[in-house]
Design a protein around this motif. Structure first.
Motif, PDB file in Angstrom:
ATOM      1  N   ARG A  43       0.853  -1.188   0.000  1.00 15.98           N
ATOM      2  CA  ARG A  43       0.000   0.000   0.000  1.00 15.98           C
ATOM      3  C   ARG A  43       0.884   1.231   0.000  1.00 15.98           C
ATOM      4  O   ARG A  43       1.694   1.413   0.902  1.00 15.98           O
ATOM      5  CB  ARG A  43      -0.924   0.003   1.220  1.00 15.98           C
ATOM      6  CG  ARG A  43      -1.874  -1.182   1.259  1.00 15.98           C
ATOM      7  CD  ARG A  43      -2.845  -1.150   0.104  1.00 15.98           C
ATOM      8  NE  ARG A  43      -3.624  -2.389  -0.003  1.00 15.98           N
ATOM      9  CZ  ARG A  43      -4.498  -2.626  -0.973  1.00 15.98           C
ATOM     10  NH1 ARG A  43      -4.661  -1.732  -1.945  1.00 15.98           N
ATOM     11  NH2 ARG A  43      -5.157  -3.763  -1.008  1.00 15.98           N
ATOM     12  N   THR A  44       0.722   2.052  -1.026  1.00 13.65           N
ATOM     13  CA  THR A  44       1.613   3.200  -1.199  1.00 13.65           C
ATOM     14  C   THR A  44       1.052   4.494  -0.627  1.00 13.65           C
ATOM     15  O   THR A  44       1.758   5.485  -0.546  1.00 13.65           O
ATOM     16  CB  THR A  44       1.898   3.413  -2.696  1.00 13.65           C
ATOM     17  OG1 THR A  44       0.688   3.798  -3.353  1.00 13.65           O
ATOM     18  CG2 THR A  44       2.429   2.138  -3.334  1.00 13.65           C
ATOM     19  N   GLY A  45      -0.240   4.490  -0.290  1.00  6.79           N
ATOM     20  CA  GLY A  45      -0.866   5.726   0.162  1.00  6.79           C
ATOM     21  C   GLY A  45      -1.411   6.563  -0.975  1.00  6.79           C
ATOM     22  O   GLY A  45      -2.090   7.560  -0.756  1.00  6.79           O
ATOM     23  N   ASP A  46      -1.120   6.161  -2.207  1.00  5.43           N
ATOM     24  CA  ASP A  46      -1.636   6.828  -3.405  1.00  5.43           C
ATOM     25  C   ASP A  46      -2.770   5.944  -3.935  1.00  5.43           C
ATOM     26  O   ASP A  46      -2.535   4.850  -4.442  1.00  5.43           O
ATOM     27  CB  ASP A  46      -0.510   6.957  -4.431  1.00  5.43           C
ATOM     28  CG  ASP A  46      -0.940   7.606  -5.737  1.00  5.43           C
ATOM     29  OD1 ASP A  46      -2.142   7.570  -6.047  1.00  5.43           O
ATOM     30  OD2 ASP A  46      -0.075   8.123  -6.452  1.00  5.43           O
ATOM     31  N   SER A  47      -4.001   6.388  -3.801  1.00  2.00           N
ATOM     32  CA  SER A  47      -5.151   5.539  -4.115  1.00  2.00           C
ATOM     33  C   SER A  47      -5.140   5.069  -5.566  1.00  2.00           C
ATOM     34  O   SER A  47      -5.493   3.922  -5.862  1.00  2.00           O
ATOM     35  CB  SER A  47      -6.456   6.274  -3.800  1.00  2.00           C
ATOM     36  OG  SER A  47      -6.556   7.472  -4.564  1.00  2.00           O
ATOM     37  N   ASP A  50      -2.522   2.371  -5.845  1.00  7.03           N
ATOM     38  CA  ASP A  50      -2.934   1.155  -5.152  1.00  7.03           C
ATOM     39  C   ASP A  50      -3.969   0.371  -5.959  1.00  7.03           C
ATOM     40  O   ASP A  50      -3.926  -0.863  -5.997  1.00  7.03           O
ATOM     41  CB  ASP A  50      -3.504   1.502  -3.772  1.00  7.03           C
ATOM     42  CG  ASP A  50      -2.420   1.957  -2.801  1.00  7.03           C
ATOM     43  OD1 ASP A  50      -1.226   1.758  -3.106  1.00  7.03           O
ATOM     44  OD2 ASP A  50      -2.768   2.514  -1.747  1.00  7.03           O
ATOM     45  N   ARG A  51      -4.896   1.041  -6.621  1.00  6.08           N
ATOM     46  CA  ARG A  51      -5.866   0.352  -7.474  1.00  6.08           C
ATOM     47  C   ARG A  51      -5.150  -0.354  -8.624  1.00  6.08           C
ATOM     48  O   ARG A  51      -5.484  -1.480  -8.990  1.00  6.08           O
ATOM     49  CB  ARG A  51      -6.900   1.343  -8.030  1.00  6.08           C
ATOM     50  CG  ARG A  51      -7.901   1.824  -7.002  1.00  6.08           C
ATOM     51  CD  ARG A  51      -9.095   2.481  -7.672  1.00  6.08           C
ATOM     52  NE  ARG A  51      -8.719   3.594  -8.528  1.00  6.08           N
ATOM     53  CZ  ARG A  51      -8.586   4.841  -8.119  1.00  6.08           C
ATOM     54  NH1 ARG A  51      -8.776   5.140  -6.839  1.00  6.08           N
ATOM     55  NH2 ARG A  51      -8.260   5.801  -8.966  1.00  6.08           N
ATOM     56  N   GLU A  54      -3.413  -3.608  -7.454  1.00  8.38           N
ATOM     57  CA  GLU A  54      -4.319  -4.735  -7.258  1.00  8.38           C
ATOM     58  C   GLU A  54      -4.526  -5.494  -8.566  1.00  8.38           C
ATOM     59  O   GLU A  54      -4.641  -6.727  -8.571  1.00  8.38           O
ATOM     60  CB  GLU A  54      -5.655  -4.234  -6.707  1.00  8.38           C
ATOM     61  CG  GLU A  54      -5.563  -3.720  -5.282  1.00  8.38           C
ATOM     62  CD  GLU A  54      -6.867  -3.100  -4.804  1.00  8.38           C
ATOM     63  OE1 GLU A  54      -7.826  -3.054  -5.611  1.00  8.38           O
ATOM     64  OE2 GLU A  54      -6.938  -2.679  -3.642  1.00  8.38           O
ATOM     65  N   ASP A 135       9.228   2.217   3.505  1.00  3.94           N
ATOM     66  CA  ASP A 135       8.119   1.310   3.239  1.00  3.94           C
ATOM     67  C   ASP A 135       8.254   0.650   1.864  1.00  3.94           C
ATOM     68  O   ASP A 135       8.768   1.255   0.921  1.00  3.94           O
ATOM     69  CB  ASP A 135       6.791   2.065   3.302  1.00  3.94           C
ATOM     70  CG  ASP A 135       6.582   2.778   4.627  1.00  3.94           C
ATOM     71  OD1 ASP A 135       7.549   3.326   5.178  1.00  3.94           O
ATOM     72  OD2 ASP A 135       5.441   2.796   5.108  1.00  3.94           O
ATOM     73  N   TYR A 137       7.286  -0.488  -1.776  1.00  2.00           N
ATOM     74  CA  TYR A 137       6.558   0.268  -2.794  1.00  2.00           C
ATOM     75  C   TYR A 137       6.394  -0.596  -4.035  1.00  2.00           C
ATOM     76  O   TYR A 137       7.363  -1.172  -4.537  1.00  2.00           O
ATOM     77  CB  TYR A 137       7.317   1.554  -3.143  1.00  2.00           C
ATOM     78  CG  TYR A 137       6.476   2.598  -3.833  1.00  2.00           C
ATOM     79  CD1 TYR A 137       5.839   3.593  -3.111  1.00  2.00           C
ATOM     80  CD2 TYR A 137       6.299   2.573  -5.213  1.00  2.00           C
ATOM     81  CE1 TYR A 137       5.050   4.550  -3.733  1.00  2.00           C
ATOM     82  CE2 TYR A 137       5.512   3.523  -5.846  1.00  2.00           C
ATOM     83  CZ  TYR A 137       4.892   4.510  -5.101  1.00  2.00           C
ATOM     84  OH  TYR A 137       4.107   5.444  -5.723  1.00  2.00           O
ATOM     85  N   ARG A 144       8.320  -5.076  -6.586  1.00  2.00           N
ATOM     86  CA  ARG A 144       8.150  -4.691  -5.183  1.00  2.00           C
ATOM     87  C   ARG A 144       9.476  -4.068  -4.765  1.00  2.00           C
ATOM     88  O   ARG A 144      10.485  -4.773  -4.628  1.00  2.00           O
ATOM     89  CB  ARG A 144       7.850  -5.905  -4.310  1.00  2.00           C
ATOM     90  CG  ARG A 144       6.724  -6.829  -4.816  1.00  2.00           C
ATOM     91  CD  ARG A 144       5.356  -6.228  -4.577  1.00  2.00           C
ATOM     92  NE  ARG A 144       4.287  -7.140  -4.982  1.00  2.00           N
ATOM     93  CZ  ARG A 144       3.637  -7.948  -4.161  1.00  2.00           C
ATOM     94  NH1 ARG A 144       3.983  -8.016  -2.882  1.00  2.00           N
ATOM     95  NH2 ARG A 144       2.648  -8.686  -4.606  1.00  2.00           N
TER      96      ARG A 144
END
Length: 224
Positions: A43-47, A50-51, A54, A135, A137, A144
């Protein structure tokens, strides 16, 4: 679209000594399980990012990678960045950190980051003081990435490997850690709009994973 972020996030001025002290206090060398576990999506914190991850995670195997975030300990610290060769198969021509995929012969992600920095730009380990991992990324190419934050002592010389990078340059840490310079840009990804961070600096367009990792650094070190 393509407008700078306007947030009420203000980073108080941080000296070089304070930056490294905070980094040592907040980072460690614990390797996150998501570096090799395909069931864990970083989870990068950038929505938008992140989508996208997935989708990519369902299609590609995990490809662990490591990069070095070399913060040069000048009175006004800078970050050493590279411009990748236009002939590479991934992220061609983009602004990046020294780094690459983790090889089976690497003892750790840290060892991979240091090896890649030596291979790409000739940055000697003698000048590098590793501080800890940032973290995990993830990227659209299925990597990854585990970044290592490091203090770099001035006085080094570089030897550019032009097969991998065409340039290496420094950007003031204060510029990169100023949230006023953190822009959100947009582009289409498989028919949907996705967002990503960008931090244009002079003629350099810092964006994508590099800008996203810098944003994570800002949030971990500069925000309480």
């Amino acid at each position: 679209m393509n407008e700078p972020i306007r947030r009420k996030l203000e980073a108080a001025p941080v000296s070089s000594a304070e930056f490294f002290a905070r980094s040592r206090a907040r980072l460690s060398f614990d390797v996150p399980a998501g570096l090799i576990d395909p069931n864990i999506i970083p989870r990068t914190g950038d929505s938008g990012n992140d989508r996208m991850l997935e989708i990519v995670a369902r299609e590609q195997p995990v490809r662990p990678a490591a990069v070095l975030i070399p913060v040069i300990d000048h009175p006004e610290p800078t970050v050493l960045l590279t411009q990748r060769s236009p002939h590479l198969s991934s992220h061609a021509g983009q602004i990046s950190f020294p780094g690459g995929k983790i090889d089976a012969t690497d003892a750790s992600p840290l060892d991979a980051a240091l090896r890649e920095a030596e291979e790409e730009v000739g940055l000697s380990r003698d000048f590098v003081e590793p501080i800890g991992y940032l973290d995990l990324y993830g990227t659209a190419f299925g990597f990854r990435i585990l970044p290592t934050v490091a203090r770099v002592r001035p006085g080094f010389t570089l030897d550019i490997n032009e097969g991998e990078v065409v340039d290496a340059f420094e950007v003031p840490l204060a510029f990169l850690m100023n949230p006023e310079n953190h822009q959100i840009h947009n582009k289409e990804f498989r028919g949907m709009e996705r967002s990503y961070y960008a931090m244009p600096y002079a003629e350099r367009y810092i964006w994508g994973a590099t800008a996203g990792i810098l944003r994570v650094l800002y949030e971990r070190i500069y925000l309480s």
